[in-house]
Write a protein that holds these residues in place. Structure first.
Motif, PDB file in Angstrom:
ATOM      1  N   UNK A 106      35.365  31.354  35.331  1.00 26.87           N
ATOM      2  CA  UNK A 106      34.713  31.557  36.624  1.00 26.87           C
ATOM      3  C   UNK A 106      35.665  31.439  37.804  1.00 26.87           C
ATOM      4  N   UNK A 107      35.089  31.552  38.995  1.00 24.23           N
ATOM      5  CA  UNK A 107      35.880  31.595  40.229  1.00 24.23           C
ATOM      6  C   UNK A 107      36.669  30.307  40.473  1.00 24.23           C
ATOM      7  N   UNK A 108      36.180  29.192  39.954  1.00 26.28           N
ATOM      8  CA  UNK A 108      36.852  27.900  40.127  1.00 26.28           C
ATOM      9  C   UNK A 108      38.301  27.951  39.642  1.00 26.28           C
ATOM     10  N   UNK A 109      38.519  28.615  38.506  1.00 21.15           N
ATOM     11  CA  UNK A 109      39.868  28.721  37.926  1.00 21.15           C
ATOM     12  C   UNK A 109      40.792  29.518  38.839  1.00 21.15           C
TER      13      UNK A 109
ATOM     14  N   UNK B 190      41.852  41.018  45.322  1.00 18.00           N
ATOM     15  CA  UNK B 190      40.988  41.052  46.503  1.00 18.00           C
ATOM     16  C   UNK B 190      40.361  39.674  46.718  1.00 18.00           C
ATOM     17  N   UNK B 191      40.533  39.158  47.926  1.00 21.52           N
ATOM     18  CA  UNK B 191      39.982  37.840  48.276  1.00 21.52           C
ATOM     19  C   UNK B 191      38.522  38.007  48.693  1.00 21.52           C
ATOM     20  N   UNK B 192      37.635  37.292  48.017  1.00 20.75           N
ATOM     21  CA  UNK B 192      36.203  37.391  48.293  1.00 20.75           C
ATOM     22  C   UNK B 192      35.723  36.073  48.902  1.00 20.75           C
ATOM     23  N   UNK B 193      35.305  36.134  50.158  1.00 21.26           N
ATOM     24  CA  UNK B 193      34.820  34.935  50.843  1.00 21.26           C
ATOM     25  C   UNK B 193      33.740  35.318  51.845  1.00 21.26           C
ATOM     26  N   UNK B 194      32.675  34.548  51.886  1.00 16.10           N
ATOM     27  CA  UNK B 194      31.604  34.812  52.856  1.00 16.10           C
ATOM     28  C   UNK B 194      32.055  34.499  54.279  1.00 16.10           C
ATOM     29  N   UNK B 195      33.172  33.771  54.405  1.00 12.74           N
ATOM     30  CA  UNK B 195      33.688  33.483  55.742  1.00 12.74           C
ATOM     31  C   UNK B 195      34.273  34.730  56.399  1.00 12.74           C
TER      32      UNK B 195
ATOM     33  N   UNK C 194      36.446  33.534  45.796  1.00 18.24           N
ATOM     34  CA  UNK C 194      36.963  34.071  44.532  1.00 18.24           C
ATOM     35  C   UNK C 194      38.114  35.023  44.812  1.00 18.24           C
ATOM     36  N   UNK C 195      38.898  35.254  43.773  1.00 15.78           N
ATOM     37  CA  UNK C 195      39.985  36.241  43.806  1.00 15.78           C
ATOM     38  C   UNK C 195      39.651  37.291  42.758  1.00 15.78           C
ATOM     39  N   UNK C 196      39.423  38.520  43.197  1.00 14.42           N
ATOM     40  CA  UNK C 196      38.975  39.593  42.305  1.00 14.42           C
ATOM     41  C   UNK C 196      40.185  40.339  41.735  1.00 14.42           C
ATOM     42  N   UNK C 197      40.256  40.422  40.396  1.00 14.13           N
ATOM     43  CA  UNK C 197      41.353  41.109  39.694  1.00 14.13           C
ATOM     44  C   UNK C 197      40.879  42.505  39.285  1.00 14.13           C
ATOM     45  N   UNK C 198      41.622  43.536  39.710  1.00 11.90           N
ATOM     46  CA  UNK C 198      41.216  44.910  39.376  1.00 11.90           C
ATOM     47  C   UNK C 198      42.372  45.746  38.861  1.00 11.90           C
ATOM     48  N   UNK C 199      42.039  46.700  37.980  1.00  3.26           N
ATOM     49  CA  UNK C 199      42.988  47.698  37.495  1.00  3.26           C
ATOM     50  C   UNK C 199      42.333  49.064  37.645  1.00  3.26           C
ATOM     51  N   UNK C 200      43.018  49.972  38.313  1.00  2.00           N
ATOM     52  CA  UNK C 200      42.469  51.305  38.618  1.00  2.00           C
ATOM     53  C   UNK C 200      41.093  51.189  39.302  1.00  2.00           C
ATOM     54  N   UNK C 201      40.929  50.164  40.146  1.00  2.00           N
ATOM     55  CA  UNK C 201      39.701  49.990  40.914  1.00  2.00           C
ATOM     56  C   UNK C 201      38.548  49.360  40.160  1.00  2.00           C
TER      57      UNK C 201
END
Length: 361
Positions: A128-131, A225-230, A260-267
């Motif tokens: 999860x996002x905690x890691x 991609x950094x995901x934050x409600x702030x 969270x930090x979103x990890x993506x490959x080819x979107x």
């Protein structure tokens, strides 16, 4: 910075053992279960005051004994530094630098910069996002003492606010004034954390993308991609909006502790769409970018630990990774592997000195 020698007493599977290391490349080889990873973990322990693989102190003490001692002799900026981490069952762990104990472990973080690449890193993708937050926070904390201090204060206030919400529910009461004090503290601390994370990732993401391109020969595009409600509202507003929900749940459901930090490959999410090899390359690029960032901030070459680097990677990719570290941009390297010949075949192709350390059961 280099680790010249390491001494272990009652650490995990070792009763008493000493090592002297090469200034460039050290290969720990032997069958599974002989303690290769435990040696890397001891080195990690000296940098962070805790195990990378098992943060429960008592479980790092050898069975049947009451204490452990890990001692490292370093050379940093032309002077020797001796660091000792010791723990006794039922007592608080102690970290000493040149004979003097630290008051708090946070004072030591960043003094011996280190990056580890391990099969356990797969948790960054699967968990999860905690890691992933811990990864971001760990990188920033190695070079920013203020950040670590603010992070610890923020966590403490979250715990206090959660306790208050539980108290309200248990006693069927509500005091908005007390809650507002915690909300204001979270807003002030959380805003600094959000800004520091944002600034860090602006620098870090391009470094990561360059590292991935080098490892994969530019075959795929990746992104973080950094995901934050702030990004949408300030924390004070968010806490007010979530008040009814928080009172029902009895914990703080919004804030930088949920980022969270979103990890993506080819979107697409790499967890679902990346092959094992792509995921492994992604994680290695992430860790090498961490190395680059910490080095730039600290002006010191961090130690680089490669645990079971051949896991899920073919020999050609491993050779490419070793070549990436075959220059003056990297310092001391520690590699663990089950096959001595395989490791030596790779490291002897590059121009650095190396030492093969064979471990037996």
């Amino acid at each position: 910075m280099i680790l010249k020698s390491l001494s272990l007493i009652n650490y995990k599977n070792f009763e008493s053992i000493n090592f002297d290391f090469d200034a460039k490349i050290n290969c720990l080889v032997g069958h599974n279960g002989v303690g290769k990873t435990n040696i890397l973990d001891a080195i990690y322990h000296l940098s962070f005051g805790k195990s990378y693989f098992n943060p429960i102190t008592s479980q790092n003490i050898k069975h049947g004994t009451d204490f452990f001692v890990v001692e490292g002799l370093y050379e940093k900026t032309d002077r020797e530094e001796k660091v000792i981490v010791s723990a006794k069952r039922g007592q608080k762990k102690v970290i000493k630098r040149n004979g003097k104990a630290y008051d708090t472990f946070s004072e030591h973080i960043g003094f011996l910069p280190l990056v580890i690449i391990s099969p356990a890193d797969r948790d960054l993708i699967t968990e999860g996002s905690d890691t992933r937050r811990k990864f971001i926070d760990g990188v920033i904390s190695q070079s920013d003492k203020e950040y670590l201090s603010i992070l610890l204060k923020y966590s403490k206030v979250v715990s206090q606010r959660n306790s208050l919400l539980k108290y309200f529910a248990a006693n069927n009461t509500f005091d908005p004034t007390t809650l507002e004090i915690y909300n204001q503290q979270l807003h002030e601390l959380g805003s600094v954390i959000y800004q520091k994370r944002t600034t860090f990732l602006e620098t870090f993401i391009p470094i990561f993308i360059n590292r991935y391109e080098a490892i994969s020969s530019g075959k795929e595009s990746v992104s973080l991609r950094y995901q934050s409600k702030l990004a949408e509202h300030d924390l004070l507003t968010l806490l007010e909006q979530q008040l009814a929900k928080d009172r029902m749940l009895q914990y703080t459901s919004v804030g930088v502790h949920k980022d969270d930090l979103i990890f993506e490959i080819e979107g697409h999410p790499i967890k679902k769409f990346g092959s094992q090899g792509q995921q492994k390359s992604f994680l290695i690029a992430l860790k090498l970018a961490q190395f680059d960032f910490i080095k730039k901030q600290s002006k010191v070459n961090p130690l680089l630990l490669l645990d079971d680097i051949f896991d899920k990677l073919d020999e050609k990719r491993v050779e490419h990774i070793i070549q990436l570290v075959d220059d003056q941009n990297f310092g001391q390297l520690f590699i663990s592997d089950t096959h001595a010949d395989r490791t030596e075949n790779v490291v002897k192709k590059i121009s650095q000195s190396y030492k093969i350390i064979k471990l037996e059961a």
